[in-house]
Enzyme design. Structure first.
Site, mmCIF file in Angstrom:
data_model
loop_
_atom_site.group_PDB
_atom_site.id
_atom_site.type_symbol
_atom_site.label_atom_id
_atom_site.label_comp_id
_atom_site.label_asym_id
_atom_site.label_seq_id
_atom_site.Cartn_x
_atom_site.Cartn_y
_atom_site.Cartn_z
ATOM 1 N N VAL A 1 -0.205 -8.749 6.594
ATOM 2 C CA VAL A 1 -0.726 -9.948 7.270
ATOM 3 C C VAL A 1 0.047 -11.221 6.950
ATOM 4 C CG1 VAL A 1 -3.121 -9.316 7.718
ATOM 5 C CG2 VAL A 1 -2.502 -10.227 5.507
ATOM 6 N N LYS B 1 0.820 -1.218 0.000
ATOM 7 C CA LYS B 1 0.000 0.000 0.000
ATOM 8 C C LYS B 1 0.857 1.274 0.000
ATOM 9 C CE LYS B 1 -3.728 -2.242 2.679
ATOM 10 N NZ LYS B 1 -4.286 -2.376 4.044
ATOM 11 N N TYR C 1 -0.828 -0.594 11.986
ATOM 12 C CA TYR C 1 -2.240 -0.650 12.386
ATOM 13 C C TYR C 1 -2.432 0.086 13.719
ATOM 14 C CZ TYR C 1 -1.325 -4.770 9.492
ATOM 15 O OH TYR C 1 -0.859 -5.619 8.543
HETATM 16 O O1 DON Z 1 -6.821 -6.719 2.010
HETATM 17 C C1 DON Z 1 -6.343 -7.504 2.818
HETATM 18 O O2 DON Z 1 -6.969 -7.886 3.799
HETATM 19 C C2 DON Z 1 -4.927 -7.976 2.605
HETATM 20 N N1 DON Z 1 -4.644 -8.097 1.205
HETATM 21 C C3 DON Z 1 -3.949 -7.029 3.201
HETATM 22 C C4 DON Z 1 -4.199 -6.795 4.655
HETATM 23 C C5 DON Z 1 -2.987 -6.477 5.429
HETATM 24 O O3 DON Z 1 -1.872 -6.874 5.137
HETATM 25 C C6 DON Z 1 -3.208 -5.691 6.650
HETATM 26 N N2 DON Z 1 -3.500 -4.334 6.338
HETATM 27 N N3 DON Z 1 -3.342 -3.274 6.744
#
Ligand code: DON
Length: 313
Positions: free
Chosen positions: A267, A72, A249
């Site tokens: 994640v 992101k 987060y």
């Molecule tokens: O959209 C999702 O849930 C995952 N592709 C990415 C989430 C993640 O790594 C945590 N996000 N801030």
């Protein structure tokens, strides 16, 4: 100074990594994207790179993993390079939420119904729609090209199994995206936007790739190894600020206190962080703590930051 730090890191890192690895059993590998659950609970790896390309690494640093939310940061930078600040921040805010990264609540409750920041899922989905390109394939191609350039690795590609797994199970992201479309924040076809988003989350890297990408941020947009300016300094400043306020987060405040470096986690258990003007750092540790960050990875970074006085606060 950097050389002696490297020597000390070389001496300390293998043992410190093994100490941090002892904590992996207390974490949980993400399972809401089923394919991610195949990662090894006990893996922990780190790669630290300096401006001359010297590096130290330890543990499972060669294990490939998908970038997930770490991506992101760089799609935001690309959207800023494509359209400028005004256009991007007309559609996405600049503030932390205190909510989960996939929460919808503030989209409905807070006018004008735009995502609070580009690092929560709603914000990143919006940013995916803003990346320049005539179609989803073109946008995804440009994102991958940009990431390859930053990582100095032409072989970066997608983990197709993770892409498919997230695309099939991403009902909450789908609902966020349709809500954004309803609010007029997303203009393009929702499924096309989601495809671009899921694609960049599924880009596969190693700790070395993350370290090289982080190094560009550590040197304000210039790859210090090639001397090439890849990102305008202003956009690096914006990205690093979001990493500091929202990158970990709802543990971003605690991470700022204990580590004190701009960072972004995902994640899959990856963490990208940097020591300004010194190092790019990539970490992988799939077992996550309750806040969704690599448990052992954060443990190791806290110890390193304190030992080397890396906090910029
Ligand atoms: O959209 C999702 O849930 C995952 N592709 C990415 C989430 C993640 O790594 C945590 N996000 N801030």
């Amino acid at each position: 100074m950097s050389e002696s730090t490297m020597d000390r890191l070389n001496a300390l890192l293998p043992e410190w990594l093994e100490t941090s690895r002892l904590h992996t059993g207390q974490g949980k590998v993400a399972s809401y994207i089923p394919e991610l659950f195949k990662a090894s609970q006990d893996d922990l790896g780190i790669h630290i790179m300096d401006a001359e390309g010297n590096h130290v690494s330890a543990g499972d640093c060669g294990v490939p993993f998908t970038m997930q939310s770490i991506s992101k940061v760089f799609t935001l930078i690309l959207a800023l390079m494509d359209h400028g600040e005004e256009a991007v921040f007309f559609n996405v805010g600049k503030e932390p939420t205190g909510d989960d990264y996939d929460s919808m609540i503030k989209l409905e409750l807070v006018e004008p119904g735009i995502p609070f920041n580009p690092l929560i899922n709603a914000g990143a989905i919006t940013v995916s729609s803003l990346v320049g390109g005539d179609c989803k394939e073109e946008k995804s191609r440009r994102i991958l090209e940009f990431f390859r350039k930053l990582a100095h690795n032409e072989r970066l590609g997608y983990n197709e199994d993770v892409y498919r797994s997230e695309s099939e199970s991403g009902h909450l992201n789908r609902s966020l995206a349709y809500f954004l479309k309803h609010n007029g924040v997303i203009k393009d076809d929702v499924e096309d936007v989601l495809a671009v988003y899921f694609r960049h989350c599924s880009i596969e890297v190693t700790c070395a790739d993350l370290a090289r990408m982080a190094l560009v941020l550590a040197y304000n947009g210039t790859d210090p190894i090639t001397g090439e300016e890849l990102i305008p300094r202003r956009y690096v400043q914006i990205a690093k600020t979001f990493m500091t306020t929202c990158g970990m987060y709802n543990a971003s405040g605690e991470f700022a206190i204990e580590v004190g470096l701009p960072a972004k986690s995902g994640v899959s258990g990856g963490i990208l962080t940097l020591v300004p003007g010194q190092f790019g750092i990539g970490v992988i540790g799939p077992a996550l703590n309750r806040k969704g960050n690599s448990l052992a990875g954060v443990h190791l970074l806290e110890r390193l930051s304190k030992e080397f006085d890396w906090s910029f606060f």
